[in-house]
Design a protein around this motif. Structure first.
Motif, PDB file in Angstrom:
ATOM      1  N   PHE A 138      47.501  53.387  38.773  1.00 20.67           N
ATOM      2  CA  PHE A 138      48.550  52.432  38.131  1.00 20.67           C
ATOM      3  C   PHE A 138      48.281  53.124  36.538  1.00 20.67           C
ATOM      4  O   PHE A 138      47.560  54.179  35.823  1.00 20.67           O
ATOM      5  CB  PHE A 138      48.373  51.379  37.953  1.00 20.67           C
ATOM      6  N   LEU A 139      49.329  52.507  36.037  1.00 27.09           N
ATOM      7  CA  LEU A 139      49.730  53.392  34.281  1.00 27.09           C
ATOM      8  C   LEU A 139      49.563  52.508  33.740  1.00 27.09           C
ATOM      9  O   LEU A 139      49.566  51.349  33.156  1.00 27.09           O
ATOM     10  CB  LEU A 139      51.015  53.665  33.727  1.00 27.09           C
ATOM     11  N   GLY A 152      48.506  42.593  33.221  1.00 27.72           N
ATOM     12  CA  GLY A 152      50.392  42.905  33.271  1.00 27.72           C
ATOM     13  C   GLY A 152      51.121  44.659  33.917  1.00 27.72           C
ATOM     14  O   GLY A 152      51.808  43.929  35.223  1.00 27.72           O
ATOM     15  N   ALA A 153      50.213  45.177  32.806  1.00 29.96           N
ATOM     16  CA  ALA A 153      50.833  46.058  34.126  1.00 29.96           C
ATOM     17  C   ALA A 153      50.176  47.002  35.211  1.00 29.96           C
ATOM     18  O   ALA A 153      51.080  46.944  35.815  1.00 29.96           O
ATOM     19  CB  ALA A 153      50.427  47.971  33.061  1.00 29.96           C
ATOM     20  N   MET A 194      42.941  41.019  40.187  1.00 28.16           N
ATOM     21  CA  MET A 194      42.195  41.361  38.876  1.00 28.16           C
ATOM     22  C   MET A 194      42.100  42.271  38.479  1.00 28.16           C
ATOM     23  O   MET A 194      42.204  43.168  39.225  1.00 28.16           O
ATOM     24  CB  MET A 194      40.871  40.458  39.945  1.00 28.16           C
ATOM     25  N   ILE A 195      41.336  42.441  36.677  1.00 23.85           N
ATOM     26  CA  ILE A 195      41.029  43.424  36.412  1.00 23.85           C
ATOM     27  C   ILE A 195      39.621  43.738  36.661  1.00 23.85           C
ATOM     28  O   ILE A 195      39.511  42.848  35.935  1.00 23.85           O
ATOM     29  CB  ILE A 195      42.519  43.499  35.631  1.00 23.85           C
ATOM     30  N   VAL A 196      39.141  45.351  35.597  1.00 22.34           N
ATOM     31  CA  VAL A 196      37.470  44.478  35.166  1.00 22.34           C
ATOM     32  C   VAL A 196      37.706  46.060  33.971  1.00 22.34           C
ATOM     33  O   VAL A 196      38.031  46.679  34.994  1.00 22.34           O
ATOM     34  CB  VAL A 196      37.045  45.306  36.367  1.00 22.34           C
ATOM     35  N   ARG A 197      37.617  46.192  33.300  1.00 22.25           N
ATOM     36  CA  ARG A 197      37.254  46.848  32.422  1.00 22.25           C
ATOM     37  C   ARG A 197      35.625  47.411  32.526  1.00 22.25           C
ATOM     38  O   ARG A 197      34.159  46.745  32.735  1.00 22.25           O
ATOM     39  CB  ARG A 197      36.987  46.459  30.926  1.00 22.25           C
ATOM     40  N   LEU A 198      35.750  48.694  33.286  1.00 17.80           N
ATOM     41  CA  LEU A 198      34.515  48.863  33.725  1.00 17.80           C
ATOM     42  C   LEU A 198      33.467  49.641  32.549  1.00 17.80           C
ATOM     43  O   LEU A 198      34.440  50.717  30.982  1.00 17.80           O
ATOM     44  CB  LEU A 198      34.741  50.253  34.659  1.00 17.80           C
ATOM     45  N   GLU A 199      32.335  49.711  32.028  1.00 18.01           N
ATOM     46  CA  GLU A 199      31.422  50.605  31.280  1.00 18.01           C
ATOM     47  C   GLU A 199      31.620  52.241  31.400  1.00 18.01           C
ATOM     48  O   GLU A 199      31.900  52.548  33.175  1.00 18.01           O
ATOM     49  CB  GLU A 199      30.454  50.465  31.075  1.00 18.01           C
TER      50      GLU A 199
END
Ligand SMILES: [Zn+2]
Length: 387
Positions: A138-139, A152-153, A194-199
């Motif tokens: 996804f962008l 939202g994106a 859900m959305i996750v920020r990976l290190e």
């Protein structure tokens, strides 16, 4: 390495009549082809090499998105070979990676491994194997670097790619400097997005485990608690009240994202309500203790005491989400009067200036009217009661 080897070895040529030696050779020559792995596992299981067969089958499950039909056969065979796999829930995950993840080689293998590891990390609590049914992009480059915007994106991409399962987005866009309060993950309580920020370089994500537990109904119990459900800290243990909530929700499904359809019909209502009562009681107790501490602080500083008291009683929309869910559980359990109290409280916490607040307040109002109607009917002596 996995990505490079997978490119080098490719899929095995399809033969239906495989002699055993050939099936084994094929899985060795094409170790990233779930079809070949399953064929080899059949041969191994027949020869009594159970552990080797399980290893091949688990690898086919790890590579689920490459060949879902073969991976499903692998799951059936695992259930036949291994008691641990028999009761295990399998949950499909649609995996979305933004540009920051996809710019790295081997990113699909990385995300497959992230899902396998979180399944193991939560194994004691949930016993669910999260499998990637689809891995794509996804962008997010065009939106600001905060999770609400990136979420939202993600939501705009999901509209094109629906289907049962969890929709999980991953980003590795770096947190802006001085961003102590910025979120690292976001999940709908008992929803399916859900959305996750990976290190950078991360293959095991505490944030992912935390967000998955939100999908299973866990809330932030207390700030100072050593728990996976504490948004800060690094504990990989789950506090006992949260574990009870999550276990009560374990059989939920991921079809619509609406808890009334995906959760309520699939759980034991009495146990789920009792679990939430326990978790909310802990939350309330910690607030009381905070107020007592603030009262003691008052002797030295009134300002600091006021601050502490504010933190102790501060309620937020996260608590409103929980109250809304418990209200739905109570209604399904035919306890509408108690549900109404919680809906009113949730509407106040959301605030009348928000859409969610107005929605909840309208739901409370219609429940109130319905309740008044029921009482009027049953109090009317000319009508039979209990209708
Ligand atoms: Zn959280």
């Amino acid at each position: 390495m996995h990505a490079r080897l997978a490119r080098l070895t490719g899929p095995a040529p399809r033969h239906e009549d495989l002699v055993p030696e050939r099936a084994l050779r094929m899985a060795e020559a094409h170790p990233y082809d779930p079809w070949a792995l399953v064929r080899a596992a059949e041969v191994m299981a027949r020869a009594g090499r159970r552990d080797a067969a399980i290893g091949q089958l688990e690898k086919a499950v790890w590579l689920f998105d490459l060949d879902p039909p073969s991976a499903r056969i692998a799951l059936r065979q695992l259930a036949a070979l291994d008691a641990d796999w028999r009761d295990r829930q399998v949950v499909q995950v649609h995996v979305y990676a933004d540009e920051s993840i996809r710019s790295q080689s081997g990113w699909r293998f990385r995300l497959r491994t992230v899902l396998a590891r979180v399944s193991v990390a939560l194994g004691q609590i949930l016993d669910v194997r999260f499998v990637p049914i689809w891995i794509g992009g996804f962008l997010s480059e065009q939106v600001p670097n905060d999770l609400d915007a990136i979420d939202g994106a993600l939501a705009r991409s999901i509209r094109r790619e629906r289907g049962p399962g969890i929709h999980a987005g991953f980003t590795e866009r770096p947190l802006p400097h001085r961003s102590g309060r910025l979120k690292k993950g976001l999940a709908q309580l008992l929803g399916r997005q859900m959305i996750v920020r990976l290190e950078p370089g991360e293959f095991q994500s505490r944030v992912l485990a935390h967000e998955i537990l939100h999908l299973y109904g866990a809330m932030h119990v207390v700030k100072d608690l050593d728990s996976l459900m504490n948004p800060t800290g690094d504990s990989m243990q789950l506090d006992r009240p949260s574990a009870r909530v999550v276990r009560a929700m374990r059989r939920r499904v991921f079809l619509t994202g609406d808890p009334r359809r995906d959760v309520l019909p699939h759980i034991d209502l009495t146990e789920a309500i009792a679990a939430y009562e326990a978790v909310l009681a802990v939350n309330l107790n910690f607030r009381r203790m905070g107020l007592q501490a603030a009262f003691r602080t008052r002797r030295t500083s009134r300002y600091q005491a006021a601050d502490e008291a504010r933190v102790a009683v501060g309620m937020d929309t996260h608590l409103a989400d929980v109250l809304d869910i418990v209200a739905a559980l109570l209604r399904a359990d035919r306890r509408p009067a108690e549900a109404l109290i919680l809906l009113d409280a949730a509407a106040r916490l959301y605030g009348s200036e928000t859409a969610r607040g107005r929605e909840t307040s309208a739901a409370a109002e219609s429940l109130r009217r319905w309740l008044l109607g029921v009482y009027r009917v049953s109090e009317d002596p000319r009508r039979p009661s209990g209708r």
